[in-house]
Design a protein around this motif. Sequence first.
Motif, mmCIF file in Angstrom:
data_model
loop_
_atom_site.group_PDB
_atom_site.id
_atom_site.type_symbol
_atom_site.label_atom_id
_atom_site.label_comp_id
_atom_site.label_asym_id
_atom_site.label_seq_id
_atom_site.Cartn_x
_atom_site.Cartn_y
_atom_site.Cartn_z
ATOM 1 N N ALA A 164 0.813 -1.224 0.000
ATOM 2 C CA ALA A 164 0.000 0.000 0.000
ATOM 3 C C ALA A 164 0.847 1.274 0.000
ATOM 4 O O ALA A 164 0.432 2.325 -0.495
ATOM 5 N N PHE A 198 -2.658 0.755 5.021
ATOM 6 C CA PHE A 198 -3.540 0.074 5.987
ATOM 7 C C PHE A 198 -3.036 0.300 7.410
ATOM 8 O O PHE A 198 -3.808 0.401 8.353
ATOM 9 N N ARG A 199 -1.690 0.346 7.555
ATOM 10 C CA ARG A 199 -1.111 0.429 8.910
ATOM 11 C C ARG A 199 -0.202 1.647 8.981
ATOM 12 O O ARG A 199 0.200 2.174 7.954
ATOM 13 N N THR A 234 5.820 -1.875 1.669
ATOM 14 C CA THR A 234 5.043 -2.914 2.334
ATOM 15 C C THR A 234 5.591 -3.148 3.739
ATOM 16 O O THR A 234 6.788 -3.137 3.961
ATOM 17 N N SER A 235 4.654 -3.366 4.681
ATOM 18 C CA SER A 235 5.062 -3.594 6.078
ATOM 19 C C SER A 235 5.446 -5.052 6.289
ATOM 20 O O SER A 235 6.013 -5.401 7.320
ATOM 21 N N ASN A 279 11.235 2.222 1.800
ATOM 22 C CA ASN A 279 10.201 2.452 2.818
ATOM 23 C C ASN A 279 10.737 3.523 3.761
ATOM 24 O O ASN A 279 11.874 3.409 4.208
ATOM 25 N N ALA A 300 8.369 6.310 -1.835
ATOM 26 C CA ALA A 300 8.463 5.530 -3.073
ATOM 27 C C ALA A 300 8.784 6.399 -4.286
ATOM 28 O O ALA A 300 9.666 6.068 -5.080
HETATM 29 N N1 APR Z 1 6.474 5.392 0.179
HETATM 30 C C1 APR Z 1 6.890 4.136 0.501
HETATM 31 N N2 APR Z 1 6.411 3.443 1.565
HETATM 32 C C2 APR Z 1 5.495 4.065 2.334
HETATM 33 C C3 APR Z 1 5.021 5.371 2.068
HETATM 34 C C4 APR Z 1 5.557 6.044 0.935
HETATM 35 N N3 APR Z 1 5.172 7.281 0.608
HETATM 36 N N4 APR Z 1 4.103 5.698 3.032
HETATM 37 C C5 APR Z 1 4.014 4.632 3.853
HETATM 38 N N5 APR Z 1 4.854 3.656 3.454
HETATM 39 C C6 APR Z 1 5.088 2.328 4.051
HETATM 40 C C7 APR Z 1 4.771 2.221 5.510
HETATM 41 O O1 APR Z 1 5.934 2.551 6.290
HETATM 42 C C8 APR Z 1 4.418 0.730 5.654
HETATM 43 O O2 APR Z 1 5.571 -0.045 5.966
HETATM 44 O O3 APR Z 1 4.211 1.442 3.397
HETATM 45 C C9 APR Z 1 3.908 0.350 4.274
HETATM 46 C C10 APR Z 1 2.405 0.118 4.218
HETATM 47 O O4 APR Z 1 2.141 -1.008 5.010
HETATM 48 P P1 APR Z 1 0.632 -1.563 5.086
HETATM 49 O O5 APR Z 1 -0.303 -0.430 5.240
HETATM 50 O O6 APR Z 1 0.650 -2.669 6.112
HETATM 51 O O7 APR Z 1 0.364 -2.148 3.635
HETATM 52 P P2 APR Z 1 0.740 -3.578 3.060
HETATM 53 O O8 APR Z 1 2.091 -4.016 3.517
HETATM 54 O O9 APR Z 1 0.487 -3.521 1.613
HETATM 55 O O10 APR Z 1 -0.409 -4.513 3.742
HETATM 56 C C11 APR Z 1 -0.519 -5.835 3.273
HETATM 57 O O11 APR Z 1 -2.608 -6.022 4.498
HETATM 58 O O12 APR Z 1 -4.658 -5.155 5.072
HETATM 59 C C12 APR Z 1 -4.018 -6.060 4.247
HETATM 60 O O13 APR Z 1 -4.750 -6.838 2.171
HETATM 61 C C13 APR Z 1 -4.225 -5.715 2.799
HETATM 62 O O14 APR Z 1 -2.665 -5.913 0.950
HETATM 63 C C14 APR Z 1 -2.816 -5.435 2.281
HETATM 64 C C15 APR Z 1 -1.957 -6.236 3.253
#
Ligand code: APR
Length: 254
Positions: A28, A39-40, A197-198, A222, A241
């Motif tokens: 995300a 999401f987080r 991604t987290s 990240n 990103a």
């Molecule tokens: N550029 C890069 N990374 C970023 C930015 C940015 N501008 N802003 C935030 N982030 C990072 C955050 O630090 C975090 O580590 O993006 C990550 C987003 O993590 P999540 O919100 O947990 O998203 P994701 O890893 O895709 O979640 C996986 O969880 O809820 C489910 O199905 C949903 O696909 C999703 C899955």
Amino acid sequence: MTATLAENLARAAEAIGNARYGVGFTGAGISVESGIPPFRGEGGVWNRYDPSILDLDTFMRSPERSWPAIKEMFTAFLGTGDRTPVEPNAAHRVLAKWEAEGRIKTVITQNIDGLHEAAGSRNLVEFHGHCRSLVCLSCGRRLPLNAETTAADVPKCPCGGLLKPDFVFFGEGIPPEALADSDEAARRTDCMVLVGTSGVVYPAASLPFLAKRNGAFVVEINPEPTSYTDAVVDVFLPLKAGEAMERLDELVSA
Ligand code: APR
């Protein structure tokens, strides 16, 4: 002595430039600069909604509880309904450019926002499905997901069955083709670029570990470190990103 950011950018660009089978792995965070919250973490969706609205059994038992939040997530975040659609940002565009240049073979995304496709990525693994359609849980028919097909409080199929968005709910299986394609890419890649991604949701989160076990050089973009950073990452770029991907593309293209 820790390497400087410039040195790390140069090391990452060299690995990407020399990659035989580069793979992007996105979450995300890559779409945050397009206006879609993660999401987080800061501004996260799960700070405002209970994740159980996307549990499959919750949805099956009480769809009237899940649908209002799903609609709000869509109209607020994905620009469906009367909202102006969201646009890909530089990070999505650079991944599509690198695919066109043969630098990466595929992008595995956990996102359902459609922004990689909109940016021009073609060899795309949508690990958690997508939000282009609804599927009927009774007859299996698929309908486009739009303001019309989701107008009812609890959208129903003409057969009377419950309609579910075509993305993967918690407790739901990953589409078999996505599992197979992502597993192959993670085994074959010699350079995996993690963007936003987290790394907390499995089985998607296992892919960078699989890539590392198969010898890949791993770059992570990240602003915050994650569970990958100390475990499998060769170069960590604490950047957003868009900026990171533009700076890497300048170096790769030089
Ligand atoms: N550029 C890069 N990374 C970023 C930015 C940015 N501008 N802003 C935030 N982030 C990072 C955050 O630090 C975090 O580590 O993006 C990550 C987003 O993590 P999540 O919100 O947990 O998203 P994701 O890893 O895709 O979640 C996986 O969880 O809820 C489910 O199905 C949903 O696909 C999703 C899955």
